[in-house]
Design an enzyme around this catalytic site. Structure first.
Site, short mmCIF file in Angstrom:
data_model
loop_
_atom_site.label_atom_id
_atom_site.label_comp_id
_atom_site.label_asym_id
_atom_site.label_seq_id
_atom_site.Cartn_x
_atom_site.Cartn_y
_atom_site.Cartn_z
N PRO A 159 0.82 -1.21 0.00
CA PRO A 159 0.00 0.00 0.00
C PRO A 159 0.86 1.27 0.00
O PRO A 159 2.09 1.20 0.02
CB PRO A 159 -0.78 -0.13 1.31
N TRP A 160 0.18 2.41 0.07
CA TRP A 160 0.86 3.70 -0.07
C TRP A 160 1.20 4.37 1.24
O TRP A 160 1.84 5.42 1.26
CB TRP A 160 -0.03 4.65 -0.89
N LYS A 184 4.30 -5.33 -6.48
CA LYS A 184 3.44 -4.32 -7.14
C LYS A 184 3.16 -3.25 -6.08
O LYS A 184 2.34 -3.44 -5.17
CB LYS A 184 2.13 -4.99 -7.59
N PRO A 185 3.87 -2.12 -6.17
CA PRO A 185 3.62 -1.05 -5.18
C PRO A 185 2.29 -0.36 -5.48
O PRO A 185 1.71 -0.55 -6.55
CB PRO A 185 4.77 -0.07 -5.42
N GLU A 259 -3.13 -8.14 5.62
CA GLU A 259 -3.08 -7.18 6.72
C GLU A 259 -3.97 -6.02 6.31
O GLU A 259 -3.64 -5.27 5.39
CB GLU A 259 -1.62 -6.76 6.94
N CYS A 293 -2.32 1.48 9.60
CA CYS A 293 -3.22 0.36 9.90
C CYS A 293 -3.40 0.20 11.40
O CYS A 293 -4.47 -0.13 11.87
CB CYS A 293 -2.71 -0.91 9.25
N LYS A 338 -9.08 11.30 -3.05
CA LYS A 338 -10.10 10.34 -2.59
C LYS A 338 -10.02 10.15 -1.08
O LYS A 338 -11.03 10.12 -0.38
CB LYS A 338 -9.89 9.00 -3.32
N GLU A 392 -13.02 2.13 10.19
CA GLU A 392 -11.68 2.69 10.00
C GLU A 392 -11.77 3.94 9.12
O GLU A 392 -12.22 3.85 7.98
CB GLU A 392 -10.76 1.66 9.34
P1 NAD Z 1 -6.37 -0.72 -1.71
O1 NAD Z 1 -6.53 -1.90 -0.81
O2 NAD Z 1 -7.25 -0.67 -2.90
O3 NAD Z 1 -4.84 -0.64 -2.23
C1 NAD Z 1 -3.77 -1.31 -1.63
C2 NAD Z 1 -2.92 -1.98 -2.71
O4 NAD Z 1 -3.73 -2.93 -3.40
C3 NAD Z 1 -2.37 -1.03 -3.78
O5 NAD Z 1 -1.09 -1.47 -4.20
C4 NAD Z 1 -3.36 -1.21 -4.91
O6 NAD Z 1 -2.81 -0.91 -6.19
C5 NAD Z 1 -3.66 -2.68 -4.80
N1 NAD Z 1 -4.94 -3.09 -5.40
C6 NAD Z 1 -6.08 -2.36 -5.51
N2 NAD Z 1 -7.04 -3.07 -6.15
C7 NAD Z 1 -6.49 -4.27 -6.43
C8 NAD Z 1 -6.97 -5.45 -7.07
N3 NAD Z 1 -8.22 -5.52 -7.56
N4 NAD Z 1 -6.15 -6.51 -7.18
C9 NAD Z 1 -4.89 -6.46 -6.69
N5 NAD Z 1 -4.37 -5.37 -6.09
C10 NAD Z 1 -5.16 -4.29 -5.96
O7 NAD Z 1 -6.51 0.58 -0.83
P2 NAD Z 1 -6.80 2.10 -1.31
O8 NAD Z 1 -7.94 2.16 -2.28
O9 NAD Z 1 -5.52 2.69 -1.71
O10 NAD Z 1 -7.28 2.73 0.08
C11 NAD Z 1 -8.62 2.54 0.50
C12 NAD Z 1 -8.69 2.27 1.98
O11 NAD Z 1 -7.93 1.10 2.31
C13 NAD Z 1 -8.10 3.33 2.88
O12 NAD Z 1 -8.99 4.35 3.11
C14 NAD Z 1 -7.79 2.55 4.13
O13 NAD Z 1 -8.94 2.42 4.93
C15 NAD Z 1 -7.40 1.18 3.61
N6 NAD Z 1 -5.93 0.99 3.56
C16 NAD Z 1 -5.36 0.26 4.54
C17 NAD Z 1 -3.98 0.08 4.55
C18 NAD Z 1 -3.32 -0.70 5.64
O14 NAD Z 1 -2.14 -0.48 5.92
N7 NAD Z 1 -4.00 -1.65 6.23
C19 NAD Z 1 -3.20 0.65 3.56
C20 NAD Z 1 -3.80 1.38 2.54
C21 NAD Z 1 -5.18 1.54 2.56
#
Ligand code: NAD
Length: 490
Positions: A159-160, A184-185, A259, A293, A338, A392
């Site tokens: 994640p970011w 895949k970042p 996670e 998280c 977003k 969250e």
């Molecule tokens: P996300 O879960 O969509 O993104 C996390 C990662 O998953 C990124 O690398 C993204 O490119 C990848 N991803 C997204 N869709 C995917 C798919 N269909 N298949 C495979 N990989 C995929 O999260 P987001 O949209 O960036 O953030 C949304 C919410 O998620 C945030 O508001 C927060 O609540 C939560 N979040 C949690 C963490 C954590 O550390 N637990 C981290 C980031 C976001």
């Protein structure tokens, strides 16, 4: 995905690294890197697709099956990981600048993240030759050995919020076990990870051992998660995407660690050292703008201490300073538009529902107008069923909820769909142990919260926070599988 469509050919294009070679996406598409501090594009990355992921998985497979990595002994593998940790430290400032600009986080946070990322490679580098097996007493004439094998090719979807730290914790553990990896970042923050992958090549990693492919989650991410050529997947991110990852893993019959965040409580009894708790309570929600998280996003406080703690908390909360990554104040911007809107949605709804606002830190007038800022907000008493008590937010929003007694505190602490981390504040040692044992989560801190990145401490969740453990030695068991060898020697 959430970036303005102002991709410019003038931006420096950072590239994927596959089989040791820097590559653009096969179809040449790119994405902007937008700085959350001002909303402006400052670099570009490949918008990779299936063909790019196929090439990365093939490179990792070849490195695992036929390259020098598979024949390298654990001591040499470990030395390379330690060398990468040292290279991260040598390039610490450059990497921290990338991370700060990419994520909008204050520089001091980005610097701490790089120190932790380096430490993951040092920790797992020195652990690579300590993944010991076991023997089992069995029938006379037999010797049973349990050895641990790498899975093969591991996929890592990062994640970011803490790109370098989360990359370090999963990639270092996986490589220490002898796997090869494809990363895949997140599309919002990639640059430090591309640079660390370059450093891996510079310190002598064989090509194909560590590959990185940038792009959108629904494209490159989905292609990696569902790829029949990977043997294990590590994911950190939202519960919704976690479900998709687990479905993809199930289709390929591979394991995964998920996670997925939390709604972590800090439980404060009236006998606690409130002075000591105050700065920790604030930092646990403000660090990384609450986009953590394990953020301590709920303060559960014994009723008799409510009037003592809450005014002091509100006074400090109102003084939180927000700024650009370069201003290096207490808190930076949200990662993207977003996320900024998501936080605003939660706080606006809570106001409409009449949840009292205890404090709101003012956003300074000097912030760049295009940045994705959110004002830190303290709400309380938050009704127990309110969204701010259950969901969250992933932003600088802290909820205060009073409780009656120990039993009530346990019910409240465990009463959300999540279970990642908990903090217990009390001077009563017996109560602290009872409470710690009663928490349904993966980590409990007593009279503290979070510590030094926690590289050595197994970490992960229960319930909607996910499953599997990363960090510490436990990660080495996730990234390897036991094999039982039964020898009949008579
Ligand atoms: P996300 O879960 O969509 O993104 C996390 C990662 O998953 C990124 O690398 C993204 O490119 C990848 N991803 C997204 N869709 C995917 C798919 N269909 N298949 C495979 N990989 C995929 O999260 P987001 O949209 O960036 O953030 C949304 C919410 O998620 C945030 O508001 C927060 O609540 C939560 N979040 C949690 C963490 C954590 O550390 N637990 C981290 C980031 C976001």
């Amino acid at each position: 995905m959430n970036k303005p469509a102002n991709v410019s050919a003038l931006l420096k294009l950072h590239r994927n690294i596959v089989s040791g070679i820097a590559r653009e996406a096969a179809d040449g598409r790119i994405l902007d890197c937008v700085c959350p501090s001002d909303g402006l594009s400052f670099a570009a990355i490949p918008r990779s697709g299936k063909a790019d992921v196929d090439a990365a998985v093939a490179a990792a497979r070849e490195a695992f099956e036929t390259g020098p990595w598979g024949r390298m002994n654990a001591i040499e593998r470990g030395r390379l990981l330690v060398k990468l940790g040292e290279a991260i430290l040598r390039n610490h400032e450059e990497l921290a600048q990338f991370e700060a600009q990419d994520c909008g986080k204050p520089l001091k946070q980005a610097r701490a993240d790089m120190t932790a990322a380096a430490r993951y490679f040092e920790f797992y580098g020195t652990a690579a030759d300590k993944v010991h097996g076991e023997t089992i007493p069995f029938l006379n004439g037999y010797t049973i050995a349990i050895v641990r094998d790498p899975h093969g090719v591991t996929g890592h979807i990062v994640p970011w919020n803490y790109p370098a730290q989360i990359f370090g914790r999963s990639v270092a553990a996986s490589l220490a076990c002898g796997n090869t990896s494809v990363v895949k970042p997140a599309e919002d923050a990639c640059l430090s990870l591309i640079r660390i992958t370059e450093l891996a090549l510079e310190v002598g990693f064989p090509p194909g051992v560590l590959n990185i492919v940038t792009g959108l989650g629904a494209e490159a991410g989905a292609a990696l998660a569902g790829h029949p050529g990977i043997d294990f997947i590590s994911f950190t991110g939202s519960p919704e995407t976690g479900t998709l990852i687990q479905q993809a893993a199930a289709r390929n019959h591979i394991g995964c660690t998920l996670e997925l965040g939390g709604k972590s409580p800090q439980v404060i009894f009236a006998d606690a050292d409130l002075e000591a708790a105050l700065p920790v309570l604030i930092n646990a929600i403000i660090q990384n703008g609450g986009q953590t998280c394990s953020a301590g996003s709920r303060i559960l406080i014994e009723k008799s201490a409510y009037e003592v703690l809450v005014p002091a908390l509100a006074a400090r909360f109102a003084k939180i300073a927000v700024g650009t990554h370069a201003d290096d104040r207490d808190m930076g911007a949200m990662i993207n538009r977003k996320q900024q809107q998501r936080v605003a949605m939660f706080t606006a709804r809570a106001r409409e529902e009449g949840v009292p606002v205890l404090a709101e830190a003012a956003l300074p007038a000097d912030l760049p107008s295009g940045g994705f800022y959110a004002a830190p907000m303290l709400f309380g008493p938050v009704p127990r069923a309110n969204s701010l008590a259950m969901d969250e937010v992933f932003g600088p929003v802290l909820s205060v909820i009073p409780f009656e007694d120990e039993a009530d505190a346990v019910a409240l602490a465990n009463g959300t769909p999540y279970g990642l981390v908990a903090g217990i504040w009390t001077r009563d040692a017996r109560r602290s142990m009872r409470m710690a044992r009663a928490m349904r989560c993966g980590q409990v801190f007593v009279n503290g919260y979070g510590a030094g990145g926690g590289i050595e401490l197994p970490f992960g969740g229960v319930k909607k926070s996910g499953h599997g453990r990363e960090k510490g030695f436990e990660a080495l068991y996730e990234f390897s599988a036991s094999k039982t060898i039964v020898i009949n020697h008579g």
